[in-house]
Write an enzyme that holds these catalytic residues in place. Structure first.
Site, PDB file in Angstrom:
ATOM      1  CB  THR A  12      -0.920   0.023   1.231  1.00  0.00           C
ATOM      2  OG1 THR A  12      -1.797  -1.110   1.168  1.00  0.00           O
ATOM      3  CG2 THR A  12      -1.754   1.301   1.264  1.00  0.00           C
ATOM      4  CD  GLU A 140       9.187  -3.363  -4.495  1.00  0.00           C
ATOM      5  OE1 GLU A 140       9.501  -2.162  -4.376  1.00  0.00           O
ATOM      6  OE2 GLU A 140       8.011  -3.745  -4.649  1.00  0.00           O
ATOM      7  CG  LEU A 221      19.033   5.167 -21.208  1.00  0.00           C
ATOM      8  CD1 LEU A 221      19.713   5.415 -22.544  1.00  0.00           C
ATOM      9  CD2 LEU A 221      20.062   4.995 -20.095  1.00  0.00           C
ATOM     10  N   GLY A 222      15.107   7.097 -18.841  1.00  0.00           N
ATOM     11  CA  GLY A 222      14.231   8.218 -18.510  1.00  0.00           C
ATOM     12  C   GLY A 222      13.777   8.957 -19.748  1.00  0.00           C
ATOM     13  CB  THR A 248       5.001   6.807  -8.193  1.00  0.00           C
ATOM     14  OG1 THR A 248       5.690   7.764  -7.403  1.00  0.00           O
ATOM     15  CG2 THR A 248       4.827   5.522  -7.385  1.00  0.00           C
ATOM     16  N   GLY A 251       7.946   2.859 -14.363  1.00  0.00           N
ATOM     17  CA  GLY A 251       8.776   1.712 -14.717  1.00  0.00           C
ATOM     18  C   GLY A 251       8.001   0.409 -14.681  1.00  0.00           C
ATOM     19  CG  ASP A 252       6.442  -0.939 -11.060  1.00  0.00           C
ATOM     20  OD1 ASP A 252       7.556  -1.497 -11.153  1.00  0.00           O
ATOM     21  OD2 ASP A 252       6.047  -0.367 -10.024  1.00  0.00           O
ATOM     22  CB  VAL A 282       2.353   6.057 -15.919  1.00  0.00           C
ATOM     23  CG1 VAL A 282       2.684   6.026 -14.423  1.00  0.00           C
ATOM     24  CG2 VAL A 282       1.620   4.792 -16.307  1.00  0.00           C
ATOM     25  NE  ARG A 285      -3.883   9.221 -16.669  1.00  0.00           N
ATOM     26  CZ  ARG A 285      -4.446   8.209 -17.306  1.00  0.00           C
ATOM     27  NH1 ARG A 285      -4.339   6.978 -16.833  1.00  0.00           N
ATOM     28  NH2 ARG A 285      -5.120   8.415 -18.423  1.00  0.00           N
TER      29      ARG A 285
END
Length: 303
Positions: A12, A140, A221-222, A248, A251-252, A282, A285
């Protein structure tokens, strides 16, 4: 419909927006607070499902309100949650996230039940993993679980995709089982031992990683885009320019989108371009899972 199994974390996210990120020992005033479902594994599972892929998620939550809410969220997305188990001794994972006015973030994760995802939990999902087109994972969760899932997939001819975040030492045995690895710049530098300062050094880093046994490498590379080593062919796919609000989950979503495109039969170049569109949406937002676009949004994205 070809299937993707995602093995990974569920958290969360508690997000605070502020003008800038605080320095060590500093307290600053913040702005908006949001509490959203997150975790790299969960984000990627939601991305693959929302982008049209049949998705199975293997994870562990706590026996608490956060865990129950997460499972309900996954089910609402159409994700197969039969292998999302509950641990009675640990709370669900939590991430504390700060986001500045430029969309950059700083994250601390308390893994909780994620740290209890074990090889025996993976074994319960063996049939689903072995009959998938792609197995998508991150770091993770405990390495023994990652390695157990990779072994099942590899033995069955399933493509293993690893997003090596948070980065750590990877065994030669695991690397040899990977169809694709997707590090960001910093992760690629640690995995390759090569400082990335431009496209030439990015290619050297990608080839150094591939030399360890990985079939394909994508270094994100962003805003510069993604550097791809696709079965030995090196090229850059440029990023889409948008106004960044919060990075946030980008990348996922990128990883989930690549896998969703690959199971549809798209080429690596086409898959990365599709993923670049999804992650561009993404970052405009706030939030992780809440910012992941639908397939229709990506298909109609124009910039």
């Amino acid at each position: 419909m070809k299937k993707i199994t995602v093995v990974g974390s569920s958290n969360t996210d508690m997000v605070v927006k502020s003008k800038r990120l605080p320095l060590p020992g500093e307290t600053i005033g913040g702005g908006a607070f949001l509490m959203n479902p997150g975790g790299k594994g969960a984000n990627q599972a939601v991305a693959t499902a929302r982008l049209g892929a049949k998705t199975v998620f293997v994870a562990k939550t706590g026996n608490d309100v956060f865990g129950r809410k997460s499972i309900s969220t996954f089910e609402n997305e159409g994700i197969d949650t039969r292998f999302v188990s509950s641990d009675s001794t640990e709370p669900s994972g939590v991430a504390l996230i700060m986001v500045d006015d430029h969309g950059e973030n700083s994250i601390v994760v308390a893994p909780g039940a994620n740290a209890k995802l074990l090889p025996e939990d993976i074994e319960k999902a063996k049939e689903e993993i072995s009959t998938s087109e792609i197995l998508l994972m991150q770091l993770e969760i405990p390495m023994p679980a990652v390695e157990a899932a990779a072994q099942i997939a590899y033995a069955s001819g399933v493509k293993v995709v690893l997003n090596p975040a948070p980065v750590q030492v990877l065994s030669a045995e695991l690397l040899s089982k990977l169809y694709l690895i997707t590090p960001n710049r910093g992760e690629a530098e640690l995995l390759s031992g090569i400082k990335i300062t431009g496209l030439e050094s990015a290619e050297k880093a990608a080839r150094a990683i591939a030399a360890k046994g990985v079939q394909n490498v994508i270094i994100t590379l962003g805003s510069e885009g993604s550097f791809i080593l696709d079965n030995g062919e090196a090229y850059l796919v440029k990023a889409y320019e948008v106004e960044t609000v919060d990075t946030t989950g980008a990348g996922d979503t990128f990883n989930g989108a690549i896998c969703s495109a690959l199971v549809e039969g798209k080429s690596m170049r086409e898959a990365v371009n599709f993923a670049s569109k999804a992650s561009a949406i993404v970052v405009t937002r706030m939030g992780a899972q809440s910012s992941i676009p639908t397939r229709r949004e990506v298909d109609h994205f124009k910039k």
